[in-house]
Design a protein around this motif. Structure first.
Motif, PDB file in Angstrom:
ATOM      1  N   TRP A  52       0.838  -1.198   0.000  1.00  0.00           N
ATOM      2  CA  TRP A  52       0.000   0.000   0.000  1.00  0.00           C
ATOM      3  C   TRP A  52       0.870   1.243   0.000  1.00  0.00           C
ATOM      4  CZ3 TRP A  52      -4.994  -0.106  -0.932  1.00  0.00           C
ATOM      5  CH2 TRP A  52      -5.751  -1.220  -0.578  1.00  0.00           C
ATOM      6  N   LYS A  53       0.439   2.230  -0.768  1.00  0.00           N
ATOM      7  CA  LYS A  53       1.034   3.575  -0.731  1.00  0.00           C
ATOM      8  C   LYS A  53      -0.094   4.507  -0.292  1.00  0.00           C
ATOM      9  CE  LYS A  53       3.080   7.149  -3.601  1.00  0.00           C
ATOM     10  NZ  LYS A  53       3.417   7.526  -4.989  1.00  0.00           N
ATOM     11  N   ILE A  54       0.094   5.119   0.875  1.00  0.00           N
ATOM     12  CA  ILE A  54      -0.922   5.980   1.469  1.00  0.00           C
ATOM     13  C   ILE A  54      -0.371   7.400   1.500  1.00  0.00           C
ATOM     14  CG2 ILE A  54      -2.363   6.386   3.502  1.00  0.00           C
ATOM     15  CD1 ILE A  54      -1.632   3.363   4.238  1.00  0.00           C
ATOM     16  N   THR A  55      -1.091   8.324   0.872  1.00  0.00           N
ATOM     17  CA  THR A  55      -0.656   9.716   0.804  1.00  0.00           C
ATOM     18  C   THR A  55      -1.697  10.587   1.482  1.00  0.00           C
ATOM     19  OG1 THR A  55       0.378   9.242  -1.339  1.00  0.00           O
ATOM     20  CG2 THR A  55       0.106  11.560  -0.741  1.00  0.00           C
ATOM     21  N   ASP A  56      -1.268  11.383   2.467  1.00  0.00           N
ATOM     22  CA  ASP A  56      -2.236  12.247   3.158  1.00  0.00           C
ATOM     23  C   ASP A  56      -2.375  13.576   2.417  1.00  0.00           C
ATOM     24  OD1 ASP A  56      -0.163  13.966   3.985  1.00  0.00           O
ATOM     25  OD2 ASP A  56      -0.229  13.307   6.069  1.00  0.00           O
ATOM     26  N   ALA A  57      -3.221  14.463   2.930  1.00  0.00           N
ATOM     27  CA  ALA A  57      -3.525  15.729   2.270  1.00  0.00           C
ATOM     28  C   ALA A  57      -2.324  16.671   2.196  1.00  0.00           C
ATOM     29  CB  ALA A  57      -4.691  16.422   2.969  1.00  0.00           C
ATOM     30  N   LEU A  58      -1.290  16.416   2.982  1.00  0.00           N
ATOM     31  CA  LEU A  58      -0.083  17.241   2.950  1.00  0.00           C
ATOM     32  C   LEU A  58       0.999  16.627   2.066  1.00  0.00           C
ATOM     33  CD1 LEU A  58       0.098  18.223   6.740  1.00  0.00           C
ATOM     34  CD2 LEU A  58      -0.856  19.552   4.832  1.00  0.00           C
ATOM     35  N   GLY A  59       0.673  15.527   1.405  1.00  0.00           N
ATOM     36  CA  GLY A  59       1.629  14.877   0.515  1.00  0.00           C
ATOM     37  C   GLY A  59       2.592  13.929   1.208  1.00  0.00           C
ATOM     38  N   ARG A  60       2.388  13.684   2.494  1.00  0.00           N
ATOM     39  CA  ARG A  60       3.243  12.730   3.210  1.00  0.00           C
ATOM     40  C   ARG A  60       2.853  11.315   2.804  1.00  0.00           C
ATOM     41  NH1 ARG A  60       2.172  15.630   8.910  1.00  0.00           N
ATOM     42  NH2 ARG A  60       0.109  15.042   8.192  1.00  0.00           N
ATOM     43  N   THR A  91      -3.898  11.775   9.819  1.00  0.00           N
ATOM     44  CA  THR A  91      -3.925  12.996  10.626  1.00  0.00           C
ATOM     45  C   THR A  91      -4.444  14.177   9.816  1.00  0.00           C
ATOM     46  OG1 THR A  91      -1.628  13.478  10.083  1.00  0.00           O
ATOM     47  CG2 THR A  91      -2.031  12.227  12.110  1.00  0.00           C
ATOM     48  N   THR A  92      -4.836  13.943   8.570  1.00  0.00           N
ATOM     49  CA  THR A  92      -5.429  14.974   7.721  1.00  0.00           C
ATOM     50  C   THR A  92      -6.822  14.515   7.290  1.00  0.00           C
ATOM     51  OG1 THR A  92      -4.460  14.034   5.700  1.00  0.00           O
ATOM     52  CG2 THR A  92      -3.166  15.717   6.852  1.00  0.00           C
ATOM     53  N   PRO A  93      -7.700  15.461   6.903  1.00  0.00           N
ATOM     54  CA  PRO A  93      -9.080  15.097   6.590  1.00  0.00           C
ATOM     55  C   PRO A  93      -9.298  14.434   5.228  1.00  0.00           C
ATOM     56  CG  PRO A  93      -8.806  17.456   6.428  1.00  0.00           C
ATOM     57  CD  PRO A  93      -7.518  16.912   6.964  1.00  0.00           C
ATOM     58  N   SER A  94      -8.222  14.185   4.504  1.00  0.00           N
ATOM     59  CA  SER A  94      -8.357  13.465   3.241  1.00  0.00           C
ATOM     60  C   SER A  94      -7.024  12.825   2.881  1.00  0.00           C
ATOM     61  CB  SER A  94      -8.818  14.404   2.106  1.00  0.00           C
ATOM     62  OG  SER A  94      -7.811  15.360   1.832  1.00  0.00           O
ATOM     63  N   GLY A  95      -7.084  11.940   1.891  1.00  0.00           N
ATOM     64  CA  GLY A  95      -5.876  11.273   1.426  1.00  0.00           C
ATOM     65  C   GLY A  95      -6.196  10.371   0.247  1.00  0.00           C
ATOM     66  N   ILE A  96      -5.174   9.647  -0.188  1.00  0.00           N
ATOM     67  CA  ILE A  96      -5.320   8.723  -1.310  1.00  0.00           C
ATOM     68  C   ILE A  96      -4.574   7.438  -0.971  1.00  0.00           C
ATOM     69  CG2 ILE A  96      -4.754   8.290  -3.748  1.00  0.00           C
ATOM     70  CD1 ILE A  96      -4.913  11.308  -4.202  1.00  0.00           C
ATOM     71  N   PRO A 123     -16.042  14.700   5.596  1.00  0.00           N
ATOM     72  CA  PRO A 123     -16.819  15.939   5.515  1.00  0.00           C
ATOM     73  C   PRO A 123     -16.071  17.125   6.118  1.00  0.00           C
ATOM     74  CG  PRO A 123     -17.733  14.481   7.187  1.00  0.00           C
ATOM     75  CD  PRO A 123     -16.651  13.720   6.487  1.00  0.00           C
ATOM     76  N   HIS A 124     -14.900  16.882   6.697  1.00  0.00           N
ATOM     77  CA  HIS A 124     -14.134  17.952   7.338  1.00  0.00           C
ATOM     78  C   HIS A 124     -13.102  18.568   6.403  1.00  0.00           C
ATOM     79  CE1 HIS A 124     -16.008  16.716  11.069  1.00  0.00           C
ATOM     80  NE2 HIS A 124     -15.744  15.483  10.714  1.00  0.00           N
ATOM     81  N   GLN A 125     -13.004  18.041   5.182  1.00  0.00           N
ATOM     82  CA  GLN A 125     -12.062  18.574   4.194  1.00  0.00           C
ATOM     83  C   GLN A 125     -12.578  19.927   3.721  1.00  0.00           C
ATOM     84  OE1 GLN A 125      -9.063  17.489   3.010  1.00  0.00           O
ATOM     85  NE2 GLN A 125      -8.995  19.324   1.789  1.00  0.00           N
ATOM     86  N   ALA A 126     -11.708  20.943   3.763  1.00  0.00           N
ATOM     87  CA  ALA A 126     -12.083  22.274   3.272  1.00  0.00           C
ATOM     88  C   ALA A 126     -12.308  22.192   1.761  1.00  0.00           C
ATOM     89  CB  ALA A 126     -10.991  23.283   3.601  1.00  0.00           C
TER      90      ALA A 126
END
Length: 130
Positions: A52-60, A91-96, A123-126
């Motif tokens: 798995w490759k998990i990327t959060d909303a900050l690109g981590r 730790t972010t409200p979205s990811g991939i 639903p918390h993603q801006a």
């Protein structure tokens, strides 16, 4: 729902945000994802390992590798199916998420099956209009 097929192995993923396990005030967002594998081919296959490759909303990016899925290494006969549910905290409200399953068929050939990239949205993603 997200789908991909590799060498007659169809993978369908359905993610669900888990509001009751998340705590946005504490920076904790949790999703469940249900995976369905279908063997549409003529050979029996076994899922040996996952990536798995998990990327959060900050690109981590976090990479996860391991044997099987949810403690199993399922065998899929021709026409067979296997489903499981797992989860992902961020730790972010979205990811991939995206990845692959390493399979082996009954002839001993090893091959990778693509897991389609899928979005983890809460639903918390801006939201913004462009």
């Amino acid at each position: 729902m997200y789908s991909a097929t590799t060498r007659s192995i169809a993978v369908t993923v359905t993610p669900t945000y888990l509001e009751d396990q998340s705590s946005p005030a504490e920076g904790r967002y949790v999703w469940a994802y249900q995976v369905r594998l279908e063997n549409k081919g003529d050979l029996t296959v076994q899922l040996r390992s996952r990536y798995w490759k998990i990327t959060d909303a900050l690109g981590r990016v976090q990479e996860v590798r391991g044997p099987g899925v949810v403690g199993e290494q399922p065998v899929l006969e021709p026409g067979g199916e296997y489903e499981y549910t797992s989860g992902c905290p961020l730790t972010t409200p979205s990811g991939i998420m995206e990845g692959s399953y390493q399979m082996v068929d009954d002839l001993g050939d090893r091959f990778d099956v693509q897991i389609p990239a899928f979005s983890l949205d809460s639903p918390h993603q801006a939201r913004s209009l462009n």
